[in-house]
Design a protein around this motif. Structure first.
Motif, PDB file in Angstrom:
ATOM      1  N   LYS A  58       0.822  -1.206   0.000  1.00 22.05           N
ATOM      2  CA  LYS A  58       0.000   0.000   0.000  1.00 22.05           C
ATOM      3  C   LYS A  58       0.852   1.250   0.000  1.00 22.05           C
ATOM      4  CE  LYS A  58      -3.822   2.197   2.501  1.00 22.05           C
ATOM      5  NZ  LYS A  58      -4.746   2.111   3.656  1.00 22.05           N
ATOM      6  N   THR A 110       1.748   2.133  -4.626  1.00 23.28           N
ATOM      7  CA  THR A 110       0.818   3.100  -5.216  1.00 23.28           C
ATOM      8  C   THR A 110       1.500   4.451  -5.338  1.00 23.28           C
ATOM      9  OG1 THR A 110      -0.065   3.787  -3.048  1.00 23.28           O
ATOM     10  CG2 THR A 110      -1.121   1.914  -4.138  1.00 23.28           C
ATOM     11  N   GLU A 144       0.105   7.309  -4.686  1.00 26.16           N
ATOM     12  CA  GLU A 144      -0.235   8.098  -3.493  1.00 26.16           C
ATOM     13  C   GLU A 144       0.694   7.754  -2.341  1.00 26.16           C
ATOM     14  OE1 GLU A 144      -4.062   8.838  -0.500  1.00 26.16           O
ATOM     15  OE2 GLU A 144      -4.262   7.585  -2.274  1.00 26.16           O
ATOM     16  N   GLN A 200       3.392  10.325  -0.589  1.00 26.74           N
ATOM     17  CA  GLN A 200       3.327  10.598   0.838  1.00 26.74           C
ATOM     18  C   GLN A 200       4.638  10.215   1.530  1.00 26.74           C
ATOM     19  OE1 GLN A 200      -0.136   8.483   2.142  1.00 26.74           O
ATOM     20  NE2 GLN A 200      -1.527  10.148   1.644  1.00 26.74           N
ATOM     21  N   THR A 229      -1.015  14.961   3.239  1.00 27.57           N
ATOM     22  CA  THR A 229      -1.931  13.869   2.909  1.00 27.57           C
ATOM     23  C   THR A 229      -3.116  14.367   2.098  1.00 27.57           C
ATOM     24  OG1 THR A 229      -1.285  12.688   4.924  1.00 27.57           O
ATOM     25  CG2 THR A 229      -3.365  12.040   3.876  1.00 27.57           C
ATOM     26  N   ALA A 230      -3.686  15.510   2.535  1.00 32.44           N
ATOM     27  CA  ALA A 230      -4.829  16.075   1.800  1.00 32.44           C
ATOM     28  C   ALA A 230      -4.421  16.502   0.390  1.00 32.44           C
ATOM     29  CB  ALA A 230      -5.402  17.260   2.571  1.00 32.44           C
ATOM     30  N   VAL A 259      -1.844  15.365  -1.442  1.00 34.54           N
ATOM     31  CA  VAL A 259      -1.524  14.197  -2.271  1.00 34.54           C
ATOM     32  C   VAL A 259      -2.790  13.521  -2.750  1.00 34.54           C
ATOM     33  CG1 VAL A 259      -0.528  11.877  -2.203  1.00 34.54           C
ATOM     34  CG2 VAL A 259       0.753  13.804  -1.279  1.00 34.54           C
ATOM     35  N   ARG A 260      -3.773  13.392  -1.854  1.00 36.85           N
ATOM     36  CA  ARG A 260      -5.041  12.782  -2.270  1.00 36.85           C
ATOM     37  C   ARG A 260      -5.740  13.633  -3.320  1.00 36.85           C
ATOM     38  NH1 ARG A 260      -7.452  10.692   3.589  1.00 36.85           N
ATOM     39  NH2 ARG A 260      -5.985   8.945   3.827  1.00 36.85           N
ATOM     40  N   ARG A 261      -5.626  14.941  -3.196  1.00 34.07           N
ATOM     41  CA  ARG A 261      -6.240  15.830  -4.186  1.00 34.07           C
ATOM     42  C   ARG A 261      -5.551  15.668  -5.537  1.00 34.07           C
ATOM     43  NH1 ARG A 261      -5.405  21.271  -5.723  1.00 34.07           N
ATOM     44  NH2 ARG A 261      -7.333  22.319  -6.381  1.00 34.07           N
ATOM     45  N   VAL A 280      -3.933  12.858  -6.531  1.00 30.94           N
ATOM     46  CA  VAL A 280      -4.113  11.504  -7.040  1.00 30.94           C
ATOM     47  C   VAL A 280      -5.564  11.222  -7.424  1.00 30.94           C
ATOM     48  CG1 VAL A 280      -3.910   9.063  -6.397  1.00 30.94           C
ATOM     49  CG2 VAL A 280      -2.128  10.670  -5.742  1.00 30.94           C
ATOM     50  N   ARG A 281      -6.534  11.954  -6.838  1.00 28.44           N
ATOM     51  CA  ARG A 281      -7.946  11.663  -7.090  1.00 28.44           C
ATOM     52  C   ARG A 281      -8.292  11.643  -8.575  1.00 28.44           C
ATOM     53  NH1 ARG A 281     -10.057  15.589  -4.460  1.00 28.44           N
ATOM     54  NH2 ARG A 281      -9.910  14.534  -2.463  1.00 28.44           N
ATOM     55  N   LEU A 311      -7.146   8.436 -10.084  1.00 21.21           N
ATOM     56  CA  LEU A 311      -8.003   7.325  -9.713  1.00 21.21           C
ATOM     57  C   LEU A 311      -9.281   7.329 -10.536  1.00 21.21           C
ATOM     58  CD1 LEU A 311      -7.621   7.338  -5.807  1.00 21.21           C
ATOM     59  CD2 LEU A 311      -6.535   5.811  -7.456  1.00 21.21           C
TER      60      LEU A 311
END
Length: 490
Positions: A10, A14, A16, A20, A199-200, A202-204, A206-207, A210
């Protein structure tokens, strides 16, 4: 071990997780570097400040001794009488404090100490200082009985006297500890806030990737022209460019797919008519010609069989093309499956001289064998399944047509004793052009089972398969019962 492997997968498997991890590592290295540098600078500044203080006290004392003709300018301690020595000791006392101590080492090794008062004179520190410095005039940090001292050889006179000074470094250590404590407190808080923010972010980032991945996973030939890629105005420029390129690729694929379907449909239509004529002429020639030799008759029979196989392939291509364009039409009606299965078995036996074919009906007498289907298409499905069973079975092996009740209606099972299907191929067996790994030695296009699944879906039914490699296969055709039959039973 499995949880550790999943955790590593994980984190490192990935985009993300890698972003991170890289950012967390950079923050940790930055925090560690900043803390270490801060401590080093703090310690360096403390030493420099202490050194400056010692130098200032010693310089001021030295100037006073010169001004009073006690030392320097050819004056030495040999000229001191008791009164001058008392005056020098008082000068040393005046320039000393709770933290600092100044003293003079005479040429013969005797020490002139500050006037003794309420502040104790650390004699052990003085001896350690003079032993550590010897002849150098650099600032040193020494430890005596657990106490740190900053020491300095402030001045060496030509007549042999040396002026020493020292200061307790206790405050320096306490200041460093306080600095370190605040750095840890502030650093942990800032680090936690940074990790949450990273984290926020990176998710923004990578979203959108995805979303593209999910869109790709759901992409089929039927959805090429549907569900366009949504606008990604909030995504980074590179991701927006990737989405735009992906959308253009989908448009080109859709155009190419439409052209391919039109081409297949047109060619199939154009070839079907002359192929039917050729097949008819071959059949009539074989039946009516009396002067054919055995070799000529076998050759014509082979040509007829190949023309039939080609026509069946064209029919499959036409069905797929009509389904893709939404033009596949079926005539749903109530069909007596018992009669249809017997008819299909009779038709198949004429072509399966090297296989045994058996029909088994397990439907109770009080129940009907009627179902909703297109009789012509259902016959095509069963013939294809029987032909497929014979193709992958040994000679004289048994093929069974089993008619039986099913919770979803009525099922017709086509069982064989052939080579079976590998477990890894079962999820893909009804996909277009897919052929099992163990079917390389047999002819086929990989379209037959996909057409079977297509026709069964169009008739409101389904086809399922159970198979084990080396033990044979069972294809189950499941058809719904007519509503009237359900009502009567209820």
């Amino acid at each position: 071990m499995a949880s550790g492997s999943n955790w590593r997968s994980k984190l490192l498997g990935t985009l993300e997780g890698q972003l991170q991890l890289a950012t967390y590592t950079a923050v940790l290295i930055g925090f560690t570097g900043a803390t270490t540098t801060g401590l080093w600078l703090s310690n360096r500044n403390q030493i420099r400040n202490g050194e400056a203080e010692l130098q200032a006290n010693a310089e001021h004392l030295s100037n006073n001794l010169v001004a009073h003709d006690h030392l320097g300018q050819n004056h030495s301690a040999n000229d001191w009488n008791p009164a001058i020595q008392a005056e020098v000791r008082q000068e040393l006392r005046d320039h000393s404090s709770v933290r600092t101590t100044l003293w003079i080492e005479l040429a013969d090794g005797r020490l002139v100490l500050p006037t003794f008062g309420h502040i104790a004179i650390p004699m052990q520190m003085m001896r350690a200082t003079m032993q550590a410095h010897k002849k150098d005039q650099n600032t040193r940090l020494i430890t005596v009985q657990g106490q740190d001292y900053l020491t300095l050889l402030s001045r060496s006179y030509p007549t042999g006297e040396r002026l020493w000074s020292s200061a307790k470094a206790t405050d320096t250590g306490r200041t460093q500890n306080e600095f370190l404590g605040w750095m840890i407190l502030i650093g942990v808080g800032s680090m936690s806030l940074s990790l949450v923010t990273i984290t926020a972010m990176v998710r923004r980032i990578v979203r959108p990737l995805l979303q593209l991945s999910e869109r790709s996973a759901a992409l089929t030939a039927d959805t090429l022209n549907q569900d366009p890629i949504p606008e990604m105005t909030a995504a980074p420029k590179e991701v927006r460019q990737l989405a735009s390129t992906y959308a253009e690729l989908m448009e080109r694929l859709a155009l190419s797919w439409n052209d391919q379907r039109r081409f297949v449909s047109a060619v199939s239509h154009e070839l079907r008519t002359p192929l039917t004529i050729v097949q008819g002429y071959l059949h009539r020639t074989i039946k009516r010609s009396k002067g054919l030799s055995d070799d000529e008759r076998r050759g014509l029979k082979t040509a007829e069989e190949e023309s039939i196989r080609m026509r069946m392939l064209l029919d499959d291509l036409l069905d797929l093309s009509r389904s893709d364009s939404g033009q596949l039409q079926l005539n749903q009606e109530v069909v007596d499956l018992e009669q249809l299965v017997v008819k299909v078995a009779d038709l198949s036996r004429s072509n399966l001289s090297d296989h045994r074919l058996e029909v088994v009906n397990t439907i109770p007498e009080q129940e009907t064998s009627e179902a909703l289907a297109d009789p012509g298409r259902l016959q095509q499905v069963l013939l294809d399944l029987i032909d497929n069973a014979a193709k992958y079975s040994a000679q004289n092996s048994l093929i069974t047509l089993l008619l039986q009740p099913h919770p979803d209606g009525i099922a017709i099972d086509v069982k064989d004793e052939g080579i079976g299907i590998p477990e890894s191929d079962l999820p893909h067996i009804f996909k277009r052009f897919h052929r099992a790994q163990n079917s390389s030695g047999s002819s086929g296009t990989g379209l037959g089972l996909s057409v079977v699944a297509l026709l069964m879906s169009a008739m409101g039914g389904e086809v399922r398969v159970q198979s084990k490699e080396g033990e044979g296969s069972c294809f189950s055709v499941i058809l719904p019962k007519p509503p009237t039959t359900s009502s009567a039973k209820s």
